[in-house]
Design an enzyme around this catalytic site. Structure first.
Site, PDB file in Angstrom:
ATOM      1  N   ASN A  54      -5.019  -7.915  -4.540  1.00 35.66           N
ATOM      2  CA  ASN A  54      -5.531  -6.498  -4.380  1.00 35.66           C
ATOM      3  C   ASN A  54      -4.457  -5.601  -5.109  1.00 35.66           C
ATOM      4  OD1 ASN A  54      -3.658  -6.458  -2.336  1.00 35.66           O
ATOM      5  ND2 ASN A  54      -4.624  -5.105  -0.898  1.00 35.66           N
TER       6      ASN A  54
ATOM      7  N   GLU B 153     -11.633  -0.331  -3.558  1.00 33.22           N
ATOM      8  CA  GLU B 153     -10.939   0.491  -2.477  1.00 33.22           C
ATOM      9  C   GLU B 153      -9.694   1.402  -3.009  1.00 33.22           C
ATOM     10  OE1 GLU B 153      -8.702  -2.895  -0.593  1.00 33.22           O
ATOM     11  OE2 GLU B 153      -7.806  -3.492  -2.428  1.00 33.22           O
TER      12      GLU B 153
ATOM     13  N   ASP C 223       0.902  -1.063   0.061  1.00 30.67           N
ATOM     14  CA  ASP C 223       0.073  -0.119  -0.043  1.00 30.67           C
ATOM     15  C   ASP C 223       0.797   1.121   0.094  1.00 30.67           C
ATOM     16  OD1 ASP C 223      -2.122  -1.665   0.425  1.00 30.67           O
ATOM     17  OD2 ASP C 223      -2.142  -1.700   2.534  1.00 30.67           O
TER      18      ASP C 223
END
Length: 507
Positions: free
Chosen positions: A288, A221, A28
């Site tokens: 992700n 997201e 991230d």
């Protein structure tokens, strides 16, 4: 004559710049540019916190994450390790929260002083903010609770109250973007879970209630925000409920980074272009997709995570690493389709080998770990760091050092012996293990200075004698011939019982 050592292999090729960090995992990623450097803040995926009853690494559950890794660079290739912010959990600054996911960072001059702010998600249940006087901390909690929670107006219904991004506009105003998740299957095409709010002048409060960002098609997201060419680009990761027909209609795939554009930071936004496909498209291992677009050195770049580090390790348990590649812009200065590569971004400036450089500044490494160095870093997790867990055949490297025509005639290194309790201070999340036995007297070693390959004949071997102590000691070595031109430099270790703090070449 080449070294008579078993030179360890790195988890990435010598010519590759991705992942940007191999001594730990980092997911991230979020980039903040300050003082001619780009600071990257990352969720710390730590396999050491995810062990089964037999001590084997389990699938990454994300439930144990409570630290944020920090690295920085002025050339996008050589990265200085600043440790891990103790963000949440019992040891963390925000000890009211359990987790520290998906950080975002910003800085602002307040009352004549630059202040730094680190935002992160307490799992999917709210946004925390920490502040500091330095980009690397120490970070503390200025409000003692969440900046955004389910009690915040318009936020109770947000499925995943996480993944913040911050915009600092030219007029001095600032905005935070967050949210995600699919409330139900019939809402997948328009979940309605993205939010934007104006931040207060203090950066630790909201000015007004958050607003829904409307018509975010197939939102999953990963909020992102950039101002490019006078327009505001909101970006996000699409969800995994898209049919083939929906993908064809929308022009993007599931798990892809997509942009929207507006003339106002709070919208309304209109659909724009997809910019980055899922990591599985490029590397074969999906998951992700999380990104951050940023400008640095006159160019635009995109940071993201993938699973190529754990693949090289043979782990395959969902632990992620950060990569950076060039961000493509179209003819209207809008973000366009970019790619993930192992080669990574090009080095934007040469490294000056005559300046003292922390040994934790690396373009590549193998067989080492890093740990916090000094009371402040040990207390707060980030700050000064040192290379540790050194063994014969391990090494660290820097790329693109320019020795110029005059050349270097020697080197000075700063080292110390391993503290007796250093094994308890080894940096969490290291992919190369922790210190074993320490505090052994009489051990000596060498740092071999090799150019362009860890297996090259050393231009110098600095002898780490038995006289070194637990304080930093300067040791110099001379070259038989001057080193000129531009080279990658490898510091190859022989022996153990010492730690490596810094180096500089002597003209």
């Amino acid at each position: 004559m080449s070294l008579n050592l078993d030179i360890k292999k790195s988890f990435k090729q010598l010519s590759d710049h991705n992942p940007v960090m191999v001594q730990r995992f980092g997911a991230d990623p979020y980039a903040m540019v300050y003082g001619g450097r780009v600071y990257v803040y990352m969720t710390l995926d730590d396999p050491a916190q995810e062990l089964d009853e037999n001590g084997e690494v389990k699938e990454n559950s994300y439930s144990m994450i409570d630290k944020i890794s920090v690295i920085s660079s002025d050339d996008l290739v050589n990265w200085t390790d600043h440790g891990t912010v103790y963000a949440a959990g019992e040891q963390g600054a925000a000890n009211w929260g359990k987790n520290s996911w998906a950080p975002a960072a910003a800085w602002k001059n307040i009352d004549g002083k630059d202040r730094f702010f680190l935002y992160f998600a307490n799992s999917g249940n709210g946004i925390a903010v920490l502040s500091a006087d330095s980009p690397v901390g120490p970070f503390t909690d200025p409000i003692g609770g969440p900046l955004v929670s389910r009690d915040t107006p318009t936020c109770a219904e947000v499925t995943w109250l996480f993944d913040p991004a911050v915009l600092m506009d030219e007029d001095g105003s600032s905005y935070i973007y967050f949210g995600g998740g699919v409330p139900s299957e019939d809402k997948a095409w328009d979940p309605g879970t993205a939010r934007v709010a104006k931040l207060g002048a203090d950066m630790i409060s909201l000015e007004g209630d958050p607003r829904p960002i409307e018509n975010v098609s197939y939102l999953f997201e990963d909020s992102g925000i950039n101002k490019i060419g006078g327009r505001y680009f909101y970006s996000y990761c699409s969800n995994f409920s898209m049919s083939k027909e929906a993908e064809e209609e929308k022009g993007f795939e599931q798990g892809e980074i997509v942009t929207m554009v507006s003339g106002d930071p709070m919208g309304p936004f209109e659909m724009a272009a997809p910019v980055l496909k899922n990591p599985g498209h490029f590397f074969g291992l999906g998951g992700n997709n999380h990104h951050c677009m940023f400008e640095f050195g006159g160019g635009y770049y995109i940071a993201y995570h993938s699973r190529i580090l754990e693949e090289s390790m043979g782990l395959l348990k969902g632990y992620r690493c950060t990569g950076i590649d060039r961000l493509e812009l179209d003819g209207d200065s809008a973000p366009a389709k970019s790619v993930m590569t192992r080669k990574g971004a090009e080095q934007v400036k040469a490294l000056d080998p005559y300046k003292e450089t922390k040994a934790v500044t690396m373009s590549n490494a193998t067989g080492i770990a890093t740990r916090q160095f000094g009371e402040t870093a040990e207390k707060y997790g980030s700050g000064d760091m040192i290379v540790t867990d050194i063994h014969s055949g391990s090494w660290v490297s820097v790329s693109g050092a320019d020795f110029v025509d005059a050349g270097a005639k020697g080197i000075e290194v700063r080292v110390k012996s391993v503290d007796a309790d250093a094994d308890s201070d080894a940096e969490g999340g290291s992919v190369s293990g922790r210190i074993g036995s320490a505090g052994q007297n009489g051990l000596s070693g060498k740092i071999h200075i090799c150019l362009d390959s860890p297996e090259a004949e050393p231009v110098c071997s600095v002898i780490i004698g038995t006289c070194i102590v637990e304080e930093l000691t300067e040791i110099t070595g001379s070259f038989d011939r001057a080193v000129t031109g531009k080279h990658d430099v490898y510091f190859v270790f022989e022996g153990e019982g010492f730690e490596f703090y810094s180096w500089k070449f002597l003209s």
